[in-house]
Design a protein around this motif. Structure first.
Motif, mmCIF file in Angstrom:
data_model
loop_
_atom_site.group_PDB
_atom_site.id
_atom_site.type_symbol
_atom_site.label_atom_id
_atom_site.label_comp_id
_atom_site.label_asym_id
_atom_site.label_seq_id
_atom_site.Cartn_x
_atom_site.Cartn_y
_atom_site.Cartn_z
ATOM 1 N N MET A 1 -50.643 24.441 -13.455
ATOM 2 C CA MET A 1 -49.911 24.078 -14.677
ATOM 3 C C MET A 1 -48.521 23.561 -14.307
ATOM 4 S SD MET A 1 -49.497 26.505 -18.010
ATOM 5 C CE MET A 1 -50.783 27.585 -17.453
ATOM 6 N N ASN A 2 -48.139 22.404 -14.812
ATOM 7 C CA ASN A 2 -46.828 21.877 -14.413
ATOM 8 C C ASN A 2 -45.715 22.399 -15.329
ATOM 9 O OD1 ASN A 2 -46.644 20.308 -16.750
ATOM 10 N ND2 ASN A 2 -47.801 18.637 -15.815
ATOM 11 N N ARG A 3 -44.494 22.102 -14.937
ATOM 12 C CA ARG A 3 -43.315 22.571 -15.653
ATOM 13 C C ARG A 3 -43.323 22.211 -17.148
ATOM 14 N NH1 ARG A 3 -38.324 23.870 -12.964
ATOM 15 N NH2 ARG A 3 -38.948 25.615 -11.676
ATOM 16 N N ASP A 4 -43.607 20.922 -17.411
ATOM 17 C CA ASP A 4 -43.612 20.463 -18.807
ATOM 18 C C ASP A 4 -44.589 21.272 -19.642
ATOM 19 O OD1 ASP A 4 -41.686 18.648 -18.469
ATOM 20 O OD2 ASP A 4 -42.931 16.864 -18.825
ATOM 21 N N GLU A 5 -45.748 21.530 -19.049
ATOM 22 C CA GLU A 5 -46.779 22.258 -19.784
ATOM 23 C C GLU A 5 -46.300 23.691 -20.068
ATOM 24 O OE1 GLU A 5 -51.562 22.871 -19.292
ATOM 25 O OE2 GLU A 5 -50.470 21.775 -17.747
ATOM 26 N N ILE A 6 -45.687 24.310 -19.053
ATOM 27 C CA ILE A 6 -45.167 25.671 -19.238
ATOM 28 C C ILE A 6 -44.057 25.670 -20.281
ATOM 29 C CG2 ILE A 6 -43.802 27.480 -18.114
ATOM 30 C CD1 ILE A 6 -45.533 27.234 -15.712
ATOM 31 N N ASP A 7 -43.162 24.666 -20.208
ATOM 32 C CA ASP A 7 -42.081 24.577 -21.197
ATOM 33 C C ASP A 7 -42.638 24.424 -22.608
ATOM 34 O OD1 ASP A 7 -40.244 24.858 -19.224
ATOM 35 O OD2 ASP A 7 -39.592 22.774 -19.177
ATOM 36 N N GLU A 8 -43.725 23.654 -22.700
ATOM 37 C CA GLU A 8 -44.336 23.418 -24.005
ATOM 38 C C GLU A 8 -44.919 24.725 -24.568
ATOM 39 O OE1 GLU A 8 -45.936 19.240 -24.211
ATOM 40 O OE2 GLU A 8 -47.746 20.433 -24.476
ATOM 41 N N GLY B 1 -45.677 38.092 -14.536
ATOM 42 C CA GLY B 1 -44.303 37.887 -14.096
ATOM 43 C C GLY B 1 -44.050 36.507 -13.502
ATOM 44 N N ASP B 2 -44.854 35.512 -13.910
ATOM 45 C CA ASP B 2 -44.652 34.156 -13.406
ATOM 46 C C ASP B 2 -43.206 33.706 -13.670
ATOM 47 O OD1 ASP B 2 -46.118 31.404 -12.679
ATOM 48 O OD2 ASP B 2 -44.634 31.035 -14.234
ATOM 49 N N PRO B 3 -42.439 33.388 -12.609
ATOM 50 C CA PRO B 3 -41.008 33.128 -12.799
ATOM 51 C C PRO B 3 -40.727 31.929 -13.709
ATOM 52 C CG PRO B 3 -41.647 32.797 -10.481
ATOM 53 C CD PRO B 3 -42.850 33.311 -11.201
ATOM 54 N N ASP B 4 -41.530 30.866 -13.594
ATOM 55 C CA ASP B 4 -41.313 29.688 -14.449
ATOM 56 C C ASP B 4 -41.525 30.038 -15.920
ATOM 57 O OD1 ASP B 4 -40.660 28.038 -12.407
ATOM 58 O OD2 ASP B 4 -42.685 27.217 -12.153
ATOM 59 N N ALA B 5 -42.593 30.791 -16.189
ATOM 60 C CA ALA B 5 -42.902 31.143 -17.575
ATOM 61 C C ALA B 5 -41.817 32.058 -18.144
ATOM 62 C CB ALA B 5 -44.265 31.818 -17.655
ATOM 63 N N VAL B 6 -41.412 33.043 -17.354
ATOM 64 C CA VAL B 6 -40.399 33.987 -17.823
ATOM 65 C C VAL B 6 -39.083 33.250 -18.087
ATOM 66 C CG1 VAL B 6 -38.988 35.976 -17.144
ATOM 67 C CG2 VAL B 6 -41.449 35.988 -16.703
#
Lengths: 253, 193
Positions: A1-8, A33-38
């Motif tokens: 999953m890329n950054r944009d998708e996580i941000d969305e 605890g995925d750091p990008d998601a958190v």
């Protein structure tokens, strides 16, 4: 999953509008605890705090006065009672449990002052109101002729298990299972919808109580038109995007 | 009015003290954050009495759930605002449900999706000046999706139905809108200090 998708996903989640499989996926990331998601969720929530902070309004003084009075009348021990998580399971069968819990709370307060008793009643009324809301949703689903009932039978890991899914493609559904063994630590049951030849779509994660009964309110599954079957597998507690564990229940519609 | 940056040590310390049963800390946390929470609740619920009730429920939850606050999951302000938002939307839904005189339809999104039943967010926004100012700096399309989600509690697919836009567009706009809002609010906070 890329950054944009996580941000969305984080943006929709913070706003409270993330549904179905995406919600399961994002909550699994948070759980892990995925750091990008958190980080993404914290950013979004802080932005919403900023939005709220930009338009403060003085509340009526009576609110604080009532709260301080209510708090003064609460023994510290009451606060540490474990409470069922609200967000996860607007559970169908918890009516009896909620009533039981309310009875305990009310019973406890009989020996106490009037103030405390009133307080307990307010709490149980709030709980029952929430209960009523979820049951109204269930009744609406049951009332609709388009609702189909899918019976799921136990498979070799739990031959005695039974489950029933009241499913409405637009409104979502209500799932109730009995006779399932308690999942081992760190595991939970995950419900899957199978449509045509497509990969199974997660319909949510649930656990069971001591009697082996569990239930789940299922939101409509975007992009899933006609469900051919529902199945339950044992998965890591947060659920997975695709089934990996043993199948416990299966039913064709 | 005192203002504290989200997650600042003082609000986190206050929550810890509340968790330990410190009523004075609760009183200070309330003074610090109730206006923010009440502003938000009033934005969702126009009835001041219902808003005051929801505010009381939210802070009662703060008192009860403070021991379960996890700083790793976000600032105390975010913890509070998310609760205030959820409670206010719950109340809004129950008011709408009660106000319906016909037999409840199965799919809530069907009724929420009919434009004539819900107040136009743009109209509702008019009486909330400052939020309006921050939101007003967003392109109309982004502002709508954020308002429908945050102040009316619609899910992404309900918003797509309401606006007649593809779900993917709604998702992208939500993300872009929040990004832009972060810039706008960040700028304001800097200029205020």
């Amino acid at each position: 999953m890329n950054r944009d998708e996580i941000d969305e996903l984080a943006a929709a989640y913070a706003l409270g509008g993330l549904e179905g499989e995406e919600r399961v996926r994002f909550e699994a990331l948070l759980e892990a605890g995925d750091p990008d998601a958190v980080r993404a969720l914290r950013d979004c929530e802080d932005t919403l705090v900023g939005l709220a902070a930009a338009a403060p309004e003085s509340p009526p003084p009576a609110v604080k006065a009532a709260l301080m009075e209510r708090i003064a009348a609460t023994p510290a021990s009451v606060r540490t009672l474990p409470r069922r998580s609200r967000a996860l399971w607007p559970v169908v069968l918890s009516g009896a449990m909620a009533a039981g819990l309310a009875a305990v709370v009310v019973g406890w307060s009989v020996s106490s002052t009037y103030e405390k008793r009133l307080d307990a009643l307010v709490q149980s009324a709030e709980r029952l109101r929430a209960e009523l809301r979820s049951q109204q949703a269930v009744i609406a689903i049951l009332r609709d002729p388009a609702t189909q009932v899918v019976v799921l039978a136990g498979l070799p890991p739990a031959p005695g298990a039974r489950a029933r899914m009241m499913w409405h493609a637009q409104a979502g559904g209500v799932f109730v299972a009995t006779g399932l063994p308690a999942p081992p630590d760190g595991k939970a049951y995950q419900l899957w919808a199978i449509a045509g030849g497509n990969a199974p779509v997660s319909a949510g994660v649930f656990t069971v109580d001591a009697a082996g009964t569990g239930s789940l309110a299922v939101r409509p599954l975007p992009g899933v038109a006609a469900v051919n079957a529902f199945a339950v597998t044992l998965e890591p507690a947060g659920g997975l995007p695709a089934p990996s564990g043993e199948m416990y229940l299966l039913g064709k519609s | 009015m005192p203002s504290v940056a989200p997650g600042s040590e003082s609000s986190t310390a206050l929550i810890a003290a509340i968790a330990a049963g410190d009523r004075d800390a609760f009183s200070r946390f309330y003074d610090l954050t109730a206006p923010m929470a009440f502003g938000l609740i009033r934005r969702v619920l126009r009835d001041p009495e219902a808003a005051a009730e929801v505010l009381q429920e939210v802070f009662w939850q703060v008192w009860q759930d403070a021991p379960r606050y996890d700083p790793k999951r976000g600032s105390p302000e975010a913890w509070l605002v998310m609760r205030a938002k959820t409670r206010a939307i719950d109340r809004l839904r129950s008011i709408r449900r009660r106000d319906r005189t016909f037999v409840a339809p199965v799919d809530e999104s069907v009724t929420q999706g009919s434009p004539d039943r819900a107040p136009d967010p743009a109209v509702v926004a008019e009486d909330r000046g400052l939020i309006q100012t921050a939101l007003a700096q967003l392109p109309e399309a982004q502002r709508r999706v954020i308002e429908l989600a945050f102040f009316e509690g619609l899910t992404q697919s309900e918003i797509a139905t309401r606006l007649g836009e593809p779900l993917g567009t709604v998702k992208t706009r939500t993300r872009l809108g929040l990004d832009r809002l972060r810039g706008v609010l960040g700028g304001e906070r800097l200029s205020a200090t």
